[in-house]
Design an enzyme around this catalytic site. Structure first.
Site, PDB file in Angstrom:
ATOM      1  N   ARG A 193       0.897  -1.224  -0.022  1.00 13.28           N
ATOM      2  CA  ARG A 193      -0.024  -0.091  -0.004  1.00 13.28           C
ATOM      3  C   ARG A 193       0.801   1.228   0.121  1.00 13.28           C
ATOM      4  O   ARG A 193       1.941   1.257   0.677  1.00 13.28           O
ATOM      5  CB  ARG A 193      -0.898  -0.080   1.195  1.00 13.28           C
ATOM      6  CG  ARG A 193      -2.110  -1.000   1.005  1.00 13.28           C
ATOM      7  CD  ARG A 193      -3.138  -0.660   0.137  1.00 13.28           C
ATOM      8  NE  ARG A 193      -4.296  -1.676   0.134  1.00 13.28           N
ATOM      9  CZ  ARG A 193      -4.321  -2.435  -0.861  1.00 13.28           C
ATOM     10  NH1 ARG A 193      -3.349  -2.869  -1.480  1.00 13.28           N
ATOM     11  NH2 ARG A 193      -5.314  -3.252  -0.731  1.00 13.28           N
ATOM     12  N   GLU A 244      -2.776   7.317  -4.400  1.00 18.13           N
ATOM     13  CA  GLU A 244      -2.820   6.887  -5.796  1.00 18.13           C
ATOM     14  C   GLU A 244      -4.063   7.320  -6.649  1.00 18.13           C
ATOM     15  O   GLU A 244      -3.978   7.560  -7.767  1.00 18.13           O
ATOM     16  CB  GLU A 244      -2.548   5.256  -5.869  1.00 18.13           C
ATOM     17  CG  GLU A 244      -3.253   4.637  -5.144  1.00 18.13           C
ATOM     18  CD  GLU A 244      -2.803   3.179  -5.608  1.00 18.13           C
ATOM     19  OE1 GLU A 244      -3.451   2.313  -6.238  1.00 18.13           O
ATOM     20  OE2 GLU A 244      -1.852   2.672  -4.968  1.00 18.13           O
ATOM     21  N   HIS A 292      -0.856   0.024  -9.700  1.00 17.08           N
ATOM     22  CA  HIS A 292      -1.412  -0.973  -8.896  1.00 17.08           C
ATOM     23  C   HIS A 292      -1.813  -2.109  -9.738  1.00 17.08           C
ATOM     24  O   HIS A 292      -3.056  -2.557  -9.818  1.00 17.08           O
ATOM     25  CB  HIS A 292      -2.751  -0.222  -8.153  1.00 17.08           C
ATOM     26  CG  HIS A 292      -2.961  -1.005  -6.732  1.00 17.08           C
ATOM     27  ND1 HIS A 292      -3.253  -0.235  -5.600  1.00 17.08           N
ATOM     28  CD2 HIS A 292      -3.004  -2.298  -6.733  1.00 17.08           C
ATOM     29  CE1 HIS A 292      -3.488  -1.122  -4.724  1.00 17.08           C
ATOM     30  NE2 HIS A 292      -3.335  -2.441  -5.272  1.00 17.08           N
TER      31      HIS A 292
END
Length: 337
Positions: free
Chosen positions: A233, A262, A302
């Site tokens: 994370r 993000e 991600h």
């Protein structure tokens, strides 16, 4: 029951409709956030979300009929767990759906750093250059990898590291002595891991104790010339501290599949249009732009979880969690829910 899915690609809808033919189903491609609560959600019994949804006390207050949150992720840092618990809302996650996928992706990033694959590709594809200048890398064999967090993903990373002939050290709040014995590695303090590792890789959840685990103070402990990888994370690394470490050449390079803020970085216009963008959020988004352009940093969107096999497992876990709840026997309850 009324079940709403957020952040879901349309091609999954038919699969879900087949699983729940008698329920009222709604699908939204956008996340559920305090600034974006569709009117249809107010009386939802169940919601299924992904990582860009932000389930705050305000959101939970608006969803007055909510009984179950199913997050299609391992982490639950985008959910106010304390408020969910107070309202007796069950939270389910998917703790093991992508452990292999993320571990393998971690090594894809590591190999890209070690052998400068991203730079090599850019030169040949965009500059038609076959020069080897500045492309010399290093072997993983014999290097020390420090694994922070030895849960489902961390232990898969350890197995891969041993296959590459690396020396493994690890840090975890709850050391698994049997795992260490079976895989021939030692648990050490965080300080020792930072000082001894050639590569540091993060595999812990984001919570109060791990937020900004990598900060200016801990960056100053890192072995000069080490590489940092984060597929966990974004908030585990303080962005300002990472830039500080890169500037002083403490950190030789970094590979990040996750960033602080993000979701805001992906859509900065949405941040500017939101009700209350904070000065800190805006600062981090600007710092992320520095990281994206940095020549010694690899950033991916991600993507570590995103394999065919992992997403198949995720959809089955999601459906199983909802079905079990409807049958009165909840499964996959998040650890602190």
């Amino acid at each position: 029951m009324k079940i709403i899915f957020f952040e879901l690609e349309p091609h999954y809808e038919s699969f879900i409709r087949t699983a729940f033919p008698s329920d009222e189903l709604l699908f939204f491609k956008q996340p559920l956030t305090p600034d974006s609560i569709p009117p249809q959600a107010h009386d939802a019994d169940i919601i299924s979300i992904f990582i860009c949804s932000c389930i705050t006390p305000h959101v939970l207050e608006q969803l007055h009929n909510l009984k179950l949150i199913v997050t299609r992720s391992t982490g639950c840092d985008h959910i106010c767990m304390q408020e969910a618990q107070r309202k007796q809302i069950i939270v389910c996650n998917a703790p093991t759906y992508a452990d292999t996928s993320v571990a393998e992706y971690t090594f894809a990033l590591l190999l890209s750093l070690a052998r400068r694959i991203n730079i090599s590709w850019f030169r040949t594809a965009h500059q038609s250059s076959f020069s080897l200048d500045g492309l010399q890398g290093f072997d993983l064999r014999g290097k020390t990898i420090g694994v922070i967090g030895t849960g489902n993903i961390g232990r898969k990373v350890i197995t891969l590291a041993r296959g590459f002939g690396m020396k493994v050290i690890a840090h975890d709040t709850y050391p698994d002595k049997q795992l260490a014995q079976e895989n021939q590695f030692d648990y050490v303090s965080l300080e020792m891991l930072l000082q001894q590792s050639d590569i540091i890789t993060l595999h812990v959840p984001l919570n109060d104790s791990t937020h900004h685990l990598i900060n200016k103070q801990t960056v100053s402990l890192i072995k000069k010339g080490a590489y940092l990888i984060n597929t966990a994370r974004g908030g585990i690394i303080q962005t300002e501290a990472l830039l500080f470490g890169l500037q002083l050449n403490i950190i030789a390079g970094a590979a990040l599949d996750v960033l602080e803020e993000e979701c805001c970085t992906q859509d900065p216009l949405h941040l500017l249009q939101s009700s209350h963008p904070s000065e800190q959020q805006l600062k981090i988004v600007l710092e992320n732009q520095e990281l994206i352009k940095h020549p010694r940093v690899i950033i991916t969107p991600h993507n570590a979880f995103n394999s065919v096999q992992a997403l198949e497992r995720l959809m089955h876990i999601t459906i199983d969690s909802i079905t079990a709840f409807k049958n009165g026997t909840p499964i996959n309850k998040a650890r602190n829910a």
